[in-house]
Design a protein around this motif. Structure first.
Motif, PDB file in Angstrom:
ATOM      1  N   MET A 141       0.852  -1.175   0.000  1.00 23.80           N
ATOM      2  CA  MET A 141       0.000   0.000   0.000  1.00 23.80           C
ATOM      3  C   MET A 141       0.896   1.237   0.000  1.00 23.80           C
ATOM      4  SD  MET A 141      -2.979   1.170   2.673  1.00 23.80           S
ATOM      5  CE  MET A 141      -4.143  -0.040   2.157  1.00 23.80           C
ATOM      6  N   ASP A 142       0.513   2.231  -0.746  1.00 23.10           N
ATOM      7  CA  ASP A 142       1.279   3.466  -0.839  1.00 23.10           C
ATOM      8  C   ASP A 142       1.265   4.201   0.506  1.00 23.10           C
ATOM      9  OD1 ASP A 142       2.347   5.445  -3.136  1.00 23.10           O
ATOM     10  OD2 ASP A 142       1.316   6.588  -1.566  1.00 23.10           O
ATOM     11  N   GLU A 143       2.407   4.752   0.894  1.00 21.45           N
ATOM     12  CA  GLU A 143       2.539   5.396   2.204  1.00 21.45           C
ATOM     13  C   GLU A 143       1.600   6.599   2.362  1.00 21.45           C
ATOM     14  OE1 GLU A 143       5.962   7.297   5.078  1.00 21.45           O
ATOM     15  OE2 GLU A 143       6.565   6.113   3.353  1.00 21.45           O
ATOM     16  N   ALA A 144       1.457   7.419   1.325  1.00 18.51           N
ATOM     17  CA  ALA A 144       0.577   8.589   1.403  1.00 18.51           C
ATOM     18  C   ALA A 144      -0.875   8.154   1.616  1.00 18.51           C
ATOM     19  CB  ALA A 144       0.699   9.433   0.134  1.00 18.51           C
ATOM     20  N   PHE A 145      -1.286   7.116   0.902  1.00 21.52           N
ATOM     21  CA  PHE A 145      -2.641   6.588   1.038  1.00 21.52           C
ATOM     22  C   PHE A 145      -2.858   6.036   2.438  1.00 21.52           C
ATOM     23  CE2 PHE A 145      -6.093   3.612   0.624  1.00 21.52           C
ATOM     24  CZ  PHE A 145      -6.927   4.172  -0.321  1.00 21.52           C
ATOM     25  N   LEU A 146      -1.890   5.256   2.922  1.00 18.29           N
ATOM     26  CA  LEU A 146      -1.978   4.665   4.249  1.00 18.29           C
ATOM     27  C   LEU A 146      -2.076   5.731   5.330  1.00 18.29           C
ATOM     28  CD1 LEU A 146      -1.886   2.151   6.058  1.00 18.29           C
ATOM     29  CD2 LEU A 146       0.592   2.333   6.036  1.00 18.29           C
ATOM     30  N   ASN A 147      -1.198   6.720   5.284  1.00  9.74           N
ATOM     31  CA  ASN A 147      -1.207   7.792   6.290  1.00  9.74           C
ATOM     32  C   ASN A 147      -2.518   8.562   6.290  1.00  9.74           C
ATOM     33  OD1 ASN A 147       1.367   7.119   7.127  1.00  9.74           O
ATOM     34  ND2 ASN A 147       2.351   8.630   5.815  1.00  9.74           N
ATOM     35  N   ALA A 148      -3.052   8.847   5.119  1.00 10.96           N
ATOM     36  CA  ALA A 148      -4.319   9.577   5.040  1.00 10.96           C
ATOM     37  C   ALA A 148      -5.464   8.736   5.598  1.00 10.96           C
ATOM     38  CB  ALA A 148      -4.606   9.970   3.599  1.00 10.96           C
ATOM     39  N   ILE A 192      -5.274   6.341   7.877  1.00  9.88           N
ATOM     40  CA  ILE A 192      -5.129   6.148   9.322  1.00  9.88           C
ATOM     41  C   ILE A 192      -5.724   7.326  10.083  1.00  9.88           C
ATOM     42  CG2 ILE A 192      -3.423   6.102  11.198  1.00  9.88           C
ATOM     43  CD1 ILE A 192      -1.677   4.338   9.377  1.00  9.88           C
ATOM     44  N   ASP A 193      -5.453   8.518   9.622  1.00 12.16           N
ATOM     45  CA  ASP A 193      -5.908   9.728  10.323  1.00 12.16           C
ATOM     46  C   ASP A 193      -7.391  10.023  10.113  1.00 12.16           C
ATOM     47  OD1 ASP A 193      -3.318  10.073  11.209  1.00 12.16           O
ATOM     48  OD2 ASP A 193      -2.776  11.442   9.590  1.00 12.16           O
ATOM     49  N   LEU A 194      -7.997   9.400   9.156  1.00 13.34           N
ATOM     50  CA  LEU A 194      -9.385   9.673   8.797  1.00 13.34           C
ATOM     51  C   LEU A 194     -10.350   9.040   9.801  1.00 13.34           C
ATOM     52  CD1 LEU A 194     -10.795  11.125   6.462  1.00 13.34           C
ATOM     53  CD2 LEU A 194     -10.842   8.961   5.241  1.00 13.34           C
ATOM     54  N   GLU A 195     -11.416   9.754  10.135  1.00 10.58           N
ATOM     55  CA  GLU A 195     -12.439   9.217  11.039  1.00 10.58           C
ATOM     56  C   GLU A 195     -13.395   8.318  10.251  1.00 10.58           C
ATOM     57  OE1 GLU A 195     -14.512  12.161  13.382  1.00 10.58           O
ATOM     58  OE2 GLU A 195     -12.735  13.461  13.364  1.00 10.58           O
ATOM     59  N   GLU A 196     -13.992   7.354  10.955  1.00  8.92           N
ATOM     60  CA  GLU A 196     -14.967   6.465  10.318  1.00  8.92           C
ATOM     61  C   GLU A 196     -16.128   7.275   9.763  1.00  8.92           C
ATOM     62  OE1 GLU A 196     -16.404   2.892  12.272  1.00  8.92           O
ATOM     63  OE2 GLU A 196     -14.526   2.818  13.419  1.00  8.92           O
ATOM     64  N   GLY A 197     -16.573   6.882   8.553  1.00 11.47           N
ATOM     65  CA  GLY A 197     -17.712   7.542   7.932  1.00 11.47           C
ATOM     66  C   GLY A 197     -17.376   8.871   7.283  1.00 11.47           C
ATOM     67  N   ILE A 217     -10.719   9.207  -0.283  1.00 13.08           N
ATOM     68  CA  ILE A 217     -10.884   8.027   0.561  1.00 13.08           C
ATOM     69  C   ILE A 217     -12.096   8.189   1.465  1.00 13.08           C
ATOM     70  CG2 ILE A 217      -9.791   6.587   2.321  1.00 13.08           C
ATOM     71  CD1 ILE A 217      -7.086   7.745   1.334  1.00 13.08           C
ATOM     72  N   LEU A 218     -12.925   7.158   1.529  1.00 10.41           N
ATOM     73  CA  LEU A 218     -14.028   7.076   2.486  1.00 10.41           C
ATOM     74  C   LEU A 218     -13.680   5.945   3.439  1.00 10.41           C
ATOM     75  CD1 LEU A 218     -16.863   7.517   3.682  1.00 10.41           C
ATOM     76  CD2 LEU A 218     -17.729   5.957   1.914  1.00 10.41           C
ATOM     77  N   LYS A 219     -13.563   6.292   4.697  1.00  7.46           N
ATOM     78  CA  LYS A 219     -13.264   5.265   5.696  1.00  7.46           C
ATOM     79  C   LYS A 219     -14.583   4.726   6.223  1.00  7.46           C
ATOM     80  CE  LYS A 219     -10.111   4.440   9.471  1.00  7.46           C
ATOM     81  NZ  LYS A 219      -9.046   5.086  10.258  1.00  7.46           N
TER      82      LYS A 219
END
Length: 105
Positions: free
Chosen positions: A1-8, A10-15, A31-33
């Motif tokens: 998985m790309d690091e930028a995608f992963l970091n974004a 992780i910090d994102l709240e559910e929904g 991204i929609l978490k």
């Protein structure tokens, strides 16, 4: 998985969606978490992790247990005074190691 995608993600709240597109090596993403799995605390799974790693290591090298016993005996300075007993011990350890490594004749 790309690091930028992963970091974004992780910090994102559910929904929630990312407020700006995330640039990765694959392009731009919004991204929609939808879910975050609950992870156990390390102290809750530490013993299980250690046991799994130990089992993996033993399965990787079946002779590890016998070689460790030989090294522990050497490091502790345990020596055989009886030549016959030493010969029997060495033969037994050789047989165990051969058997464990699958090289027995």
């Amino acid at each position: 998985m790309d690091e930028a995608f992963l970091n974004a993600s992780i910090d994102l709240e559910e929904g929630k969606y990312t407020k700006e597109p995330i640039k990765s090596s694959y392009g731009y993403h919004i991204i929609l978490k939808v879910d975050q799995k609950k992870k156990p605390k390390l102290k809750e799974v530490k013993d299980e992790i250690i046991e799994t790693l130990k089992d993996d290591k033993l399965n990787e090298d079946a002779t590890l247990r016998y070689n460790a016993l030989i090294e522990i005996r050497k490091e502790a300075g345990i020596e055989f005074k009886d030549d016959s007993l030493k010969k029997d011990y060495d033969e037994l350890m050789d047989q165990l190691i051969e058997s464990a490594s699958g090289t027995a004749a």
